[in-house]
Design a protein around this motif. Structure first.
Motif, PDB file in Angstrom:
ATOM      1  N   ARG A  36      -5.175  -5.684   3.309  1.00  0.00           N
ATOM      2  CA  ARG A  36      -5.205  -6.147   2.061  1.00  0.00           C
ATOM      3  C   ARG A  36      -6.037  -5.424   1.143  1.00  0.00           C
ATOM      4  NH1 ARG A  36      -2.602 -11.430   1.756  1.00  0.00           N
ATOM      5  NH2 ARG A  36      -3.684 -11.849  -0.404  1.00  0.00           N
ATOM      6  N   GLU A  37      -6.656  -4.211   1.617  1.00  0.00           N
ATOM      7  CA  GLU A  37      -7.508  -3.700   0.741  1.00  0.00           C
ATOM      8  C   GLU A  37      -7.076  -2.573  -0.158  1.00  0.00           C
ATOM      9  OE1 GLU A  37     -10.974  -1.922   2.742  1.00  0.00           O
ATOM     10  OE2 GLU A  37     -11.892  -3.899   3.230  1.00  0.00           O
ATOM     11  N   HIS A  38      -5.718  -2.488  -0.471  1.00  0.00           N
ATOM     12  CA  HIS A  38      -4.889  -1.803  -1.420  1.00  0.00           C
ATOM     13  C   HIS A  38      -5.238  -2.312  -2.720  1.00  0.00           C
ATOM     14  CE1 HIS A  38      -2.019  -5.022  -1.624  1.00  0.00           C
ATOM     15  NE2 HIS A  38      -1.714  -5.068  -0.639  1.00  0.00           N
ATOM     16  N   LEU A  39      -4.741  -1.273  -3.664  1.00  0.00           N
ATOM     17  CA  LEU A  39      -4.894  -1.768  -4.997  1.00  0.00           C
ATOM     18  C   LEU A  39      -3.523  -1.885  -5.809  1.00  0.00           C
ATOM     19  CD1 LEU A  39      -7.982   0.506  -6.297  1.00  0.00           C
ATOM     20  CD2 LEU A  39      -7.734  -2.041  -5.464  1.00  0.00           C
ATOM     21  N   THR A  72      -6.280  -8.341 -11.927  1.00  0.00           N
ATOM     22  CA  THR A  72      -5.312  -8.312 -10.754  1.00  0.00           C
ATOM     23  C   THR A  72      -4.038  -9.152 -11.290  1.00  0.00           C
ATOM     24  OG1 THR A  72      -6.989  -8.851  -8.942  1.00  0.00           O
ATOM     25  CG2 THR A  72      -4.628  -9.354  -8.612  1.00  0.00           C
ATOM     26  N   ARG A 116       0.924  -1.278   0.301  1.00  0.00           N
ATOM     27  CA  ARG A 116      -0.051  -0.093  -0.092  1.00  0.00           C
ATOM     28  C   ARG A 116       0.747   1.313  -0.066  1.00  0.00           C
ATOM     29  NH1 ARG A 116      -1.490   4.165   2.593  1.00  0.00           N
ATOM     30  NH2 ARG A 116       0.202   3.742   4.319  1.00  0.00           N
ATOM     31  N   ASN A 142      -2.433   3.794  -9.586  1.00  0.00           N
ATOM     32  CA  ASN A 142      -2.299   2.941  -8.398  1.00  0.00           C
ATOM     33  C   ASN A 142      -1.759   3.311  -6.898  1.00  0.00           C
ATOM     34  OD1 ASN A 142      -2.428   1.232 -10.714  1.00  0.00           O
ATOM     35  ND2 ASN A 142      -2.850  -0.488  -9.663  1.00  0.00           N
ATOM     36  N   GLY A 185      -3.762  -4.198  -8.415  1.00  0.00           N
ATOM     37  CA  GLY A 185      -5.155  -4.171  -9.352  1.00  0.00           C
ATOM     38  C   GLY A 185      -6.140  -4.920  -8.485  1.00  0.00           C
ATOM     39  N   ARG A 186      -7.398  -5.310  -9.132  1.00  0.00           N
ATOM     40  CA  ARG A 186      -8.101  -5.878  -8.381  1.00  0.00           C
ATOM     41  C   ARG A 186      -9.190  -6.560  -9.361  1.00  0.00           C
ATOM     42  NH1 ARG A 186     -10.351  -5.117  -3.148  1.00  0.00           N
ATOM     43  NH2 ARG A 186      -8.535  -4.354  -3.010  1.00  0.00           N
ATOM     44  N   GLY A 187      -9.924  -7.834  -8.963  1.00  0.00           N
ATOM     45  CA  GLY A 187     -10.841  -8.562  -9.698  1.00  0.00           C
ATOM     46  C   GLY A 187     -10.013  -9.064 -10.891  1.00  0.00           C
ATOM     47  N   ASN A 236      -3.810   4.273  -3.236  1.00  0.00           N
ATOM     48  CA  ASN A 236      -3.254   3.879  -1.979  1.00  0.00           C
ATOM     49  C   ASN A 236      -3.130   4.479  -0.793  1.00  0.00           C
ATOM     50  OD1 ASN A 236      -3.745   1.138  -2.938  1.00  0.00           O
ATOM     51  ND2 ASN A 236      -1.696   0.832  -3.614  1.00  0.00           N
TER      52      ASN A 236
END
Length: 292
Positions: free
Chosen positions: A219-222, A230, A162, A195, A225-227, A199
Motif C-alpha cells: 500500500r505504499e504506492h501513490l 488523497t 501501483r 503518479n 495521492g497521499r495525505g 509508482n
C-alpha cells in the motif's frame, strides 16, 4: 447492483466491460450514496456513459458541454431541497454543512463539493476496473491464481493500483518558491505530479515493471495521492473493485480478451481515454465463459 449488471450480460458471452458494467456500476453506487433520487439516476447513467467528457485538446464548446455542468445544476437543486427539507443522506450533510467560522456555504459552493465527490467516486472506479480486467484477461496464470485464492483479491487490487492505477497525474500550484530534490520551483508554477511514474520508481519498488502481489508494503504506492490530497474516492474504488473481481471470478470460469475486437495476443490494440489526469480504457471487449 453488481449482481444485477452481471445478470444482464449477453448470453453469447461477449461483453463490452466498460459500458456494460464498470460505468453503470460506479454511477449507480455513487448516486445512491449521495442520495440522488432513484427516478433521476437514469439521467446520470446516460450523461456519464461515454467516459471522459472533455479530452486533451478539447474546444471551449466541448468543455462547456461537460455533463458535470448540467448534472451540477441538478445537484444544486437537490441541495436546495435538502436545506428546506433535510433527509438521511449525504446531500443533506453537504446542504447543512458550515465553514469553520460558522458561515454557510453558498449553494454553488456546496454543489461544487457534491460534484467533486460524484466525480471522485465514479471515474476512479471505472478506470481501475477496466485496467484490472484487461490484465486478468491477458494473464491467464494470474487470473487462475486469484480465482483459486480469492483472499488475495485485495492484494491484487493494491498491486494493480501501483502497476497501472486510475490516476495518471495530479496537479498543484506552487504558492511559495521552494526547492524539491535540488530542483527550484518558483511561486506560481504549475507542478505535474506523475503518479504512475512514481509508482514505477526502481529506487522505491524492486523490479517495478513486474506485477507482483507478494511485493512488500503493497500500500505504499501513490495511486490515489497521499495525505490531505488523497483522492476522496479511493476507499470506494477499492471496495467496488474488490467486490467486482470476487463476483466475476466466481461466476466465470474463463475471462479472455475478445480477439475479434482487440486483435490476437502479441498484436493487441487498446484505446485509452485522452486525458491528462486519468488512465483508463475507453472500451474493453471480453469473452466470458460461465462456470459450471
Amino acid at each position: 447492483m453488481a449482481d444485477e449488471l452481471i445478470g444482464r450480460f449477453p448470453a453469447s458471452g461477449s461483453v463490452e466491460f466498460i459500458g456494460d458494467y464498470a460505468n453503470p456500476l460506479a454511477t449507480l453506487i455513487i448516486t445512491e450514496l449521495l442520495g440522488i433520487p432513484a427516478e433521476d439516476r437514469p439521467i446520470f447513467l446516460e450523461a456519464f456513459g461515454q467516459g471522459t467528457p472533455a479530452e486533451i485538446g478539447a474546444s471551449v464548446a466541448d468543455i462547456a458541454n461537460n455533463p458535470l455542468v448540467a448534472m451540477g445544476m441538478r445537484i444544486a437543486g437537490y441541495i436546495a431541497e435538502r436545506r428546506a427539507e433535510p433527509r438521511e443522506d449525504l446531500l443533506t450533510q453537504l446542504a447543512l454543512s458550515r465553514f469553520p467560522d460558522g458561515s454557510e456555504p453558498t449553494l454553488e459552493e456546496a454543489a461544487r463539493v457534491a460534484c467533486f465527490l460524484f466525480g471522485a467516486g465514479q471515474d476512479t472506479t471505472v478506470k481501475l476496473l477496466g485496467n484490472s480486467l484487461r490484465l486478468l484477461a491477458e494473464r491467464q496464470d494470474l487470473q487462475a491464481k486469484v480465482r483459486a485464492e480469492p483472499t488475495r483479491v485485495p492484494d491484487f487490487v493494491e498491486e494493480m493500483l501501483r502497476y497501472e492505477g486510475s490516476i495518471r497525474a495530479s496537479h498543484r500550484l506552487c504558492q511559495r518558491s521552494t526547492e524539491v530534490c535540488g530542483y527550484p520551483i518558483q511561486a506560481g508554477t504549475t507542478v505535474w505530479i506523475a503518479n504512475l511514474a512514481v509508482n514505477r520508481d526502481p529506487r522505491r519498488f524492486a523490479d517495478p515493471n513486474t506485477f507482483d502481489m507478494d511485493r512488500p508494503k503493497l500500500r505504499e504506492h501513490l495511486a490515489f495521492g497521499r495525505g490531505t490530497h488523497t483522492c476522496a474516492g479511493a476507499p470506494l474504488a477499492r471496495a467496488e473493485t474488490r467486490l467486482s473481481l470476487e463476483l466475476l471470478l466466481e461466476r466465470f470460469a474463463t475471462i479472455t480478451v475478445d480477439e475479434g475486437r482487440h486483435g490476437p495476443e502479441g498484436a493487441r490494440v487498446f484505446h485509452y481515454e485522452n486525458s491528462y489526469v486519468l488512465r483508463g480504457l475507453s472500451e474493453l471487449h471480453l469473452r466470458l465463459e460461465e462456470a459450471r
